[in-house]
Design an enzyme around this catalytic site. Structure first.
Site, PDB file in Angstrom:
ATOM      1  N   HIS A  48      19.735 -62.823 -42.847  1.00 53.62           N
ATOM      2  CA  HIS A  48      19.345 -63.057 -41.447  1.00 53.62           C
ATOM      3  C   HIS A  48      19.003 -64.522 -41.184  1.00 53.62           C
ATOM      4  CE1 HIS A  48      17.397 -62.824 -37.583  1.00 53.62           C
ATOM      5  NE2 HIS A  48      16.234 -63.154 -38.114  1.00 53.62           N
ATOM      6  N   HIS A  72      12.219 -69.549 -40.970  1.00 55.12           N
ATOM      7  CA  HIS A  72      11.441 -69.078 -39.820  1.00 55.12           C
ATOM      8  C   HIS A  72      10.737 -67.742 -40.050  1.00 55.12           C
ATOM      9  CE1 HIS A  72      15.045 -66.604 -38.847  1.00 55.12           C
ATOM     10  NE2 HIS A  72      14.207 -65.847 -38.157  1.00 55.12           N
ATOM     11  N   GLU A  76       5.914 -65.005 -41.725  1.00 57.91           N
ATOM     12  CA  GLU A  76       5.675 -63.691 -41.118  1.00 57.91           C
ATOM     13  C   GLU A  76       5.932 -62.541 -42.089  1.00 57.91           C
ATOM     14  OE1 GLU A  76       7.449 -61.101 -37.359  1.00 57.91           O
ATOM     15  OE2 GLU A  76       7.733 -63.265 -37.427  1.00 57.91           O
ATOM     16  N   ASP A  77       6.957 -62.685 -42.939  1.00 62.87           N
ATOM     17  CA  ASP A  77       7.414 -61.544 -43.734  1.00 62.87           C
ATOM     18  C   ASP A  77       7.298 -61.705 -45.245  1.00 62.87           C
ATOM     19  OD1 ASP A  77       8.144 -60.095 -41.453  1.00 62.87           O
ATOM     20  OD2 ASP A  77      10.076 -61.099 -41.333  1.00 62.87           O
ATOM     21  N   ASP A 261      35.347 -62.716  -7.276  1.00 60.50           N
ATOM     22  CA  ASP A 261      35.192 -63.737  -8.312  1.00 60.50           C
ATOM     23  C   ASP A 261      35.091 -63.131  -9.710  1.00 60.50           C
ATOM     24  OD1 ASP A 261      32.803 -62.558  -7.815  1.00 60.50           O
ATOM     25  OD2 ASP A 261      31.632 -64.393  -7.649  1.00 60.50           O
TER      26      ASP A 261
END
Length: 721
Positions: A48, A72, A76-77, A261
């Site tokens: 991921h 990132h 957190e994990d 459109d």
């Protein structure tokens, strides 16, 4: 899965000065930190962050952003900490990772509160560095691409709704239309697969029927540009996304075939001068469709988008939309802020407060009472359909569609909004609830004696205006509650033979979990605590005198601005604010008002109050009796029963059409309670249908689903029957 050397090569391809060692160390650290963790799909979890980094390399972002993408989720994990990241990768990357990291360890009362608090943190972080938002959008994009692996349907729908309401508009705000379009389509596929499949089927049909026609139009536009002196022009055709078509069907009372459109043709040239030359060529060759011309080059959108849009009756008498732009404008229109990212030129920015919309979010954050309220107001602020208005000096103000002069005033400055007393629109004095149109010039008239009016909250549509008005009303209401609480306590103390002093409350504020004596009096005034409770906390040894039940609550209820009557038995509270408790209420059958509609109450002797929509034609008959009008609004906090929505519908007279009609309504959560055929001929039936729905948005969604259905010719809300 992208290999380590492949990722480095991708970055070095557009940034030869990239820190290769930093990228390698981040790759290895993230892979080891996530270890044997797996995703719902069964893939290694490390895939991921690696895919998120890969998405950002396609946007050609700087090394620090790519490293942040790799890291990132580590805080957190995994067991990694921000201190670890700062020690190994530096303060800048630790700060960026912290901005992206959710507050997952917070104990929240609800999922909505957690979502709101996390979004509040994201806004603060991206106000300091917009790269936080770029990483977050790439993270959400990959999560949406793999959403189908989640087993719980409700979790998938919650993530899809959040994507549609928050992250897709954020991508639009920074001009990243490619990311926005994909996020919307993936969310749409989860939230309304039947409607998306129906639109895709019709697009496929149009594509098969008109593929040659599109190529002929491109060839003809290219030829006329070459003939008139623009040999370097590039003409392409692009289909609108299923979700954007769905939104058009929601907003316009037209069938799928009537949308002009669905296919837009892009004319890409080298210079701004050639943009206007191309426009002149097209307008000189083909009839112009009135109201379809927009010049976003002279007046760019707030996200930096520049292009000329025009509608013409083009080659082979086809009604088409043409977008004219330079190559630089085209890159910005697709990639937004990432297309001209200052880090690529070695000019790091300290923050992203230059974005007006982001400054507005920070202003909302300052005035919102709690995170959930901030999230609600932010969704209003990010609403995508916009109108562009001007100040008397010519400054551009972008507002959500449906905005009023009060919204405009707050967009200019909070103080201007607070003291607004009137507005001139294109030189004419008009009511403050007037809805602004594209190109309006608005002059706000102010007075120092003016302050926000409670009624403004009924018609403003921007988050900033609503947050500011609510804050003022809370402050005003608090002062009233303090005075009321003081009066209740004074009487209670006097009945028991004591003199009341505020100093006596200071010793018991902690018992009632209040910060100060004023807060305790406000709590008493609002009914949170009774005067008797407070008195016995101050004098715990006092023996109560034998007496009848105090009249305190009757007096308080008569004094309170907004009493909240409790439901008796099985009777549910009315979901309408502004009514006197116990008053009989009826919904007008001429307009069938629904929660979400703007409404007004009309007092009728012997019948109570009748609720009408604000645009109901019947209201004209009450213009001479303004004393019968009551300012009311739906109370979104109350849960109401189903309401009746009435629609007019024209359906093809062919076998199975009524079955298709009822299936579409049922799949979208509606229940047909009445159906009447008002007209019929050999080709079509005209029907009047009553449907049980939750609110106006629910009915709008059903109508949009019907418009996307081939056998349905037209749908609109019934009025005056």
């Amino acid at each position: 899965m992208i290999r380590q050397y492949e990722l480095v090569e991708r970055v070095k391809a557009y940034d030869p000065s990239a820190d290769e060692d930093l990228l390698n160390r981040a790759y290895v650290f993230s892979m080891k930190a996530h270890g044997s963790q797996t995703r719902a799909s069964g893939d290694p979890y490390f895939s991921h962050p690696l895919e998120v980094a890969g998405i950002l390399t396609t946007l050609k972002l700087d090394t620090a952003t790519i490293v942040t993408a790799l890291l990132h989720d580590t805080v957190e994990d995994t067991v990694a900490t921000l201190e670890d990241l700062e020690r190994l990768f530096g303060k800048e990357i630790a700060r960026l990772v912290d901005g992206v990291t959710k507050l997952s360890r917070l104990e929240m009362h609800s999922e909505q509160a957690k979502q709101a608090e996390n979004f509040r943190k994201l806004v603060l972080a991206m106000s300091e560095d917009i790269r936080v938002l770029l990483v977050k959008l790439a993270d959400r994009l990959h999560n949406m691409r793999t959403l189908h692996h989640l087993k719980k349907p409700e979790k998938r729908r919650r993530i899809a709704r959040e994507t549609l309401e928050i992250y897709a508009p954020l991508a639009e705000r920074i001009g990243m239309h490619q990311v926005k379009d994909e996020l919307e389509d993936l969310a749409f596929a989860e939230l309304n697969p039947e409607a998306r499949d129906s639109i895709l089927a019709q697009l496929a049909r149009l594509r098969s029927e008109g593929e040659d026609r599109v190529l002929r139009i491109i060839d003809e536009l290219t030829r006329i540009m070459h003939d008139d002196g623009l040999p370097g022009v590039q003409v392409t055709g692009r289909e609108k996304t299923p979700y954007s078509i769905w939104r058009k069907l929601q907003l316009k009372n037209v069938s799928f075939e009537q949308l002009s459109d669905i296919m837009a043709f892009r004319v890409v040239v080298d210079t701004v001068g050639e943009c206007y030359q191309a426009l002149g060529i097209i307008h000189s060759r083909y009839p112009v469709v009135p109201g379809r011309f927009k010049d976003y080059i002279s007046t760019p959108k707030p996200n930096g988008y520049k292009s000329i849009h025009t509608g013409v009756i083009g080659p082979e008498r086809n009604r088409i939309e043409v977008q004219i732009r330079t190559r630089d404008m085209h890159e910005v229109s697709e990639l937004g802020v990432a297309a001209h990212w200052a880090y690529k030129q070695g000019q790091p920015r300290q923050g992203a407060r230059e974005y007006r919309w982001l400054r507005e979010l920070l202003d909302i954050l300052e005035h919102a009472q709690k995170p959930e309220e901030f999230l609600e107001h932010t969704k209003l602020e990010l609403f995508q359909d916009q109108v562009f208005c001007f100040t008397p000096k010519g400054d551009l103000i972008a507002l959500p569609r449906g905005a009023t002069p009060v919204d405009f005033a707050y967009a200019v400055h909070s103080e201007v909004g607070d003291h607004c007393v009137g507005a001139k629109i294109n030189g004419r004095m008009l009511p403050l609830r007037t809805q602004l149109q594209n190109g309006d010039q608005v002059e706000v008239i102010t007075s120092k004696a003016q302050s926000p009016v409670p009624g403004w909250e009924r018609f403003v549509v921007t988050g900033k205006a609503r947050a500011r008005i609510r804050k003022f009303l809370r402050t005003q209401q608090r002062a009233q509650y303090i005075e009321l609480g003081r009066a209740i306590l004074q009487r209670q103390f006097r009945q028991e033979g004591y003199d009341f002093t505020e100093k006596a409350l200071e010793g018991v504020v902690k018992i009632f979990q209040q910060p100060s004596a004023d807060d305790l009096m406000a709590a008493v005034g609002s009914g949170l605590h009774s005067g008797r409770e407070v008195f016995h906390a101050v004098f715990p040894g006092h023996k109560p005198q034998a007496q009848t039940a105090p009249r305190e609550f009757d007096e308080r209820a008569a004094t309170l601005v907004k009493p909240k009557p409790k439901a008796k038995g099985k009777e549910a509270p009315l979901p309408i604010r502004g009514l006197i408790p116990g008053m009989a209420v009826h919904y007008a059958r001429c307009c069938h008002p629904l929660p979400g509609d703007r409404i007004v109450g009309i007092i009728t002797t012997g019948k109570g109050v009748t609720i009408h929509t604000i645009d109901c034609e019947t209201l004209e008959s009450f213009n001479d009796t303004p004393e019968r009008w009551i300012d009311v609004a739906w109370d979104v906090g109350e849960t109401a029963d189903d309401h009746v929505g009435r629609i007019n519908l024209v359906v093809a007279n062919e076998p199975g059409s009524l079955g298709t009609l009822s299936t579409v309504i049922g799949k979208n959560g509606g229940n047909i309670t009445n159906l009447k055929i008002t007209n019929r001929n050999t080709d079509f039936f005209e029907l009047l249908i009553d449907i049980d729905v939750k609110d106006a948005k629910h009915l709008t969604n059903i109508m949009a689903a019907l418009r996307a259905t081939p056998v349905i010719n037209s749908v609109d809300r019934a009025r005056g029957r």
